[in-house]
Design a protein around this motif. Structure first.
Motif, PDB file in Angstrom:
ATOM      1  N   ASP A  84       0.998  -1.205   0.011  1.00  0.00           N
ATOM      2  CA  ASP A  84       0.096  -0.138   0.008  1.00  0.00           C
ATOM      3  C   ASP A  84       0.947   1.325   0.039  1.00  0.00           C
ATOM      4  OD1 ASP A  84       0.867  -0.638   2.613  1.00  0.00           O
ATOM      5  OD2 ASP A  84      -1.153  -0.495   3.373  1.00  0.00           O
ATOM      6  N   CYS A 114       2.299   5.177   8.895  1.00  0.00           N
ATOM      7  CA  CYS A 114       2.006   3.507   9.095  1.00  0.00           C
ATOM      8  C   CYS A 114       2.966   2.919   8.369  1.00  0.00           C
ATOM      9  CB  CYS A 114       0.575   3.536   8.738  1.00  0.00           C
ATOM     10  SG  CYS A 114      -0.170   1.921   9.131  1.00  0.00           S
ATOM     11  N   HIS A 116       4.056   2.629   5.172  1.00  0.00           N
ATOM     12  CA  HIS A 116       3.656   2.199   3.941  1.00  0.00           C
ATOM     13  C   HIS A 116       5.053   2.425   3.103  1.00  0.00           C
ATOM     14  CE1 HIS A 116      -0.887   2.348   4.821  1.00  0.00           C
ATOM     15  NE2 HIS A 116      -0.373   1.629   5.766  1.00  0.00           N
ATOM     16  N   GLU A 149      -5.363   2.619   1.342  1.00  0.00           N
ATOM     17  CA  GLU A 149      -5.430   1.425   2.436  1.00  0.00           C
ATOM     18  C   GLU A 149      -6.125   2.451   3.772  1.00  0.00           C
ATOM     19  OE1 GLU A 149      -5.259  -0.473   5.994  1.00  0.00           O
ATOM     20  OE2 GLU A 149      -4.070   1.083   5.666  1.00  0.00           O
ATOM     21  N   GLU A 150      -5.605   3.508   4.014  1.00  0.00           N
ATOM     22  CA  GLU A 150      -6.014   4.088   5.191  1.00  0.00           C
ATOM     23  C   GLU A 150      -7.657   4.558   5.235  1.00  0.00           C
ATOM     24  OE1 GLU A 150      -4.393   4.082   7.821  1.00  0.00           O
ATOM     25  OE2 GLU A 150      -2.281   4.028   7.388  1.00  0.00           O
ATOM     26  N   HIS A 177       3.142  -6.118   6.660  1.00  0.00           N
ATOM     27  CA  HIS A 177       3.091  -4.557   7.263  1.00  0.00           C
ATOM     28  C   HIS A 177       4.275  -4.672   8.258  1.00  0.00           C
ATOM     29  CE1 HIS A 177       1.491  -1.080   8.646  1.00  0.00           C
ATOM     30  NE2 HIS A 177       0.427  -1.122   7.766  1.00  0.00           N
TER      31      HIS A 177
HETATM   32 ZN    ZN Z   1      -0.700   0.500   7.222  1.00  0.00          ZN
END
Ligand code: ZN
Ligand code: ZN
Length: 423
Positions: A84, A114, A116, A149-150, A177
């Motif tokens: 992502d 996050c 990504h 994705e978020e 992830h």
């Molecule tokens: Zn994430």
């Protein structure tokens, strides 16, 4: 054999050592230039350029800013690896030399909080390594770079834009992830690994009045308070002890002034569950309680419910996961661990589910192992270790990038290595 193939691809002369330099540079640049969901234009075009350079067939603009790279290389299974690309509206406070100082045109800060950017960089590296090592494998590799994705709608957007026709039959789907675990670690888990998530906006109707004349009102503040308390009984009293659910009221808004009883209150709820039955039961219980409390208050109008930011359950296929876990055990030794069930959520599984493809989703560590060990010894993991979405979450560059790249190559070769080409 898959193990040998992975070692050859990763640790040979054309292995990690040959991509690590540009990967680190690419990562720093991407980290410094995060983009919010659906706005991943710069990221997508850099990704597409890299994939073309590696020799892949590249499709851009899938579901907005999605990018798909395809490498067809003889008979064998089709493996989809997904990363992502989006970032979050967070003001970065890592103090890193490559920290983001980006904002949107309306001043919203943006940060890869996050991780990504790790996923994108690792997948580009893994794809490049596999493209350079045609002798090691046979089959088709699909490298999928997903937007948004978020906001839980990026995977769905790519599917709605014809992803299934583009990639055809896919045999196995995989994604990873970066998590607050020691860097160098990879963690797999069979079955439900990430929760399903549902957000709900509930609008409650009351009757406004002067604060000194409550008898003329139906007070939505009291109604909302009562609902918030009663909702706590769903997890405590309606979910079986062996099942898991989280219900959080993250926002409650009503009124503007101390002496005015407002006519409306709005709650925003978030629900996490690990199976569809619990999910359905919890959502139904929320609606039942809200409606009943509205009746109890004499609410003049029915409440309204709006579901949003809905994430599917990530439920790892046992056969796929076992094979990948075995490949990781061979490649990473003691650094391959069992991943604990995570309360976070992901929309990745929308893709394999729509394609009818079994999948697995694993975690890689991003925290400096020394820092992690110190926090662990002090019993302060939860306080001292920055977690995803926080302004101080920044994975250490290495061994995080190496580990994520290794995991993708080892995972892909568990299916694609030459001797399994006829599977
Ligand atoms: Zn994430
Ligand atoms: Zn996130």
């Amino acid at each position: 054999m898959a193990h040998e193939a992975a070692t050859n691809v990763l640790d040979g002369p054309d292995g990690l050592a040959s991509v690590r330099g540009w990967q680190e540079e690419f990562y720093r640049d991407l980290h410094a230039h995060p983009e919010l969901p659906h706005q991943e234009n710069r990221t997508a075009s850099n990704v597409a350029a890299r994939l073309r350079e590696a020799g892949l067939e590249v499709h851009e603009g899938i579901g907005g800013t999605g990018v798909v790279g395809i490498l067809r290389h003889g008979e064998g299974p089709t493996i989809l690896l997904r990363a992502d690309m989006d970032a979050l509206p967070v003001r970065e406070q890592t103090g890193l030399p490559y920290a983001s100082n980006q904002t949107t045109s309306d001043g919203t800060p943006v940060m890869h909080a996050c991780g990504h950017d790790v996923h994108v960089t690792c997948l580009l590296g893994a794809t490049t390594l596999l493209a350079r090592a045609p002798a090691a494998w046979s089959g088709t590799l699909v490298a999928l770079f997903q937007p948004a994705e978020e906001t839980a709608d990026g995977a769905r957007g790519m599917l709605d834009d014809g992803l299934a026709d583009l990639v055809g039959k896919v045999d196995v789907g995989m994604a990873q992830h970066v998590l607050p675990l020691p860097a160098g670690t990879v963690g797999t888990r069979t079955g439900p690994v990430l929760s399903a998530a549902d957000s709900m906006k509930v609008t409650l109707h009351g009757r406004g009045a002067h604060g000194s004349m409550p008898q003329a009102s139906v007070d939505p503040v009291v109604l909302a308070a009562s609902i918030v308390m009663r909702l706590q009984t769903i997890v405590a009293r309606e979910v079986a002890p062996g099942d898991t659910a989280v219900l959080t009221v993250g926002s409650i808004q009503a009124g503007t002034k101390s002496n005015v009883i407002p006519d409306q209150a709005v709650l925003q709820l978030n629900v996490r569950t690990y199976d569809e039955q619990t999910r359905t039961a919890v959502l139904a219980a929320i609606e039942r309680i809200v409606r009943a409390e509205c009746i109890a208050s004499g609410s003049p109008q029915e409440p309204e419910f709006e579901l949003f930011d809905r994430y599917p359950l990530t439920d790892n296929d046992p056969t796929v996961t076992d094979r990948v876990a075995a490949a990781f055990a061979a490649h990473f030794g003691e650094h391959a661990v069992e991943l604990a069930q995570q309360s976070a959520s992901e929309d990745f599984s929308d893709i394999p589910r729509a394609l009818g493809t079994p999948y697995t989703y694993w975690g890689i560590g991003g925290i400096d192992p020394d820092l992690y060990r110190t926090a662990e010894q002090a019993g302060c993991i939860s306080q001292d270790i920055p977690v995803n979405h926080s302004a101080t979450f920044a994975p250490v560059l290495q061994p995080t990038l190496d580990t994520g790249t290794r995991a993708l190559v080892a995972g892909a070769l568990a299916w694609l290595h030459r001797s399994s080409a006829t599977h």
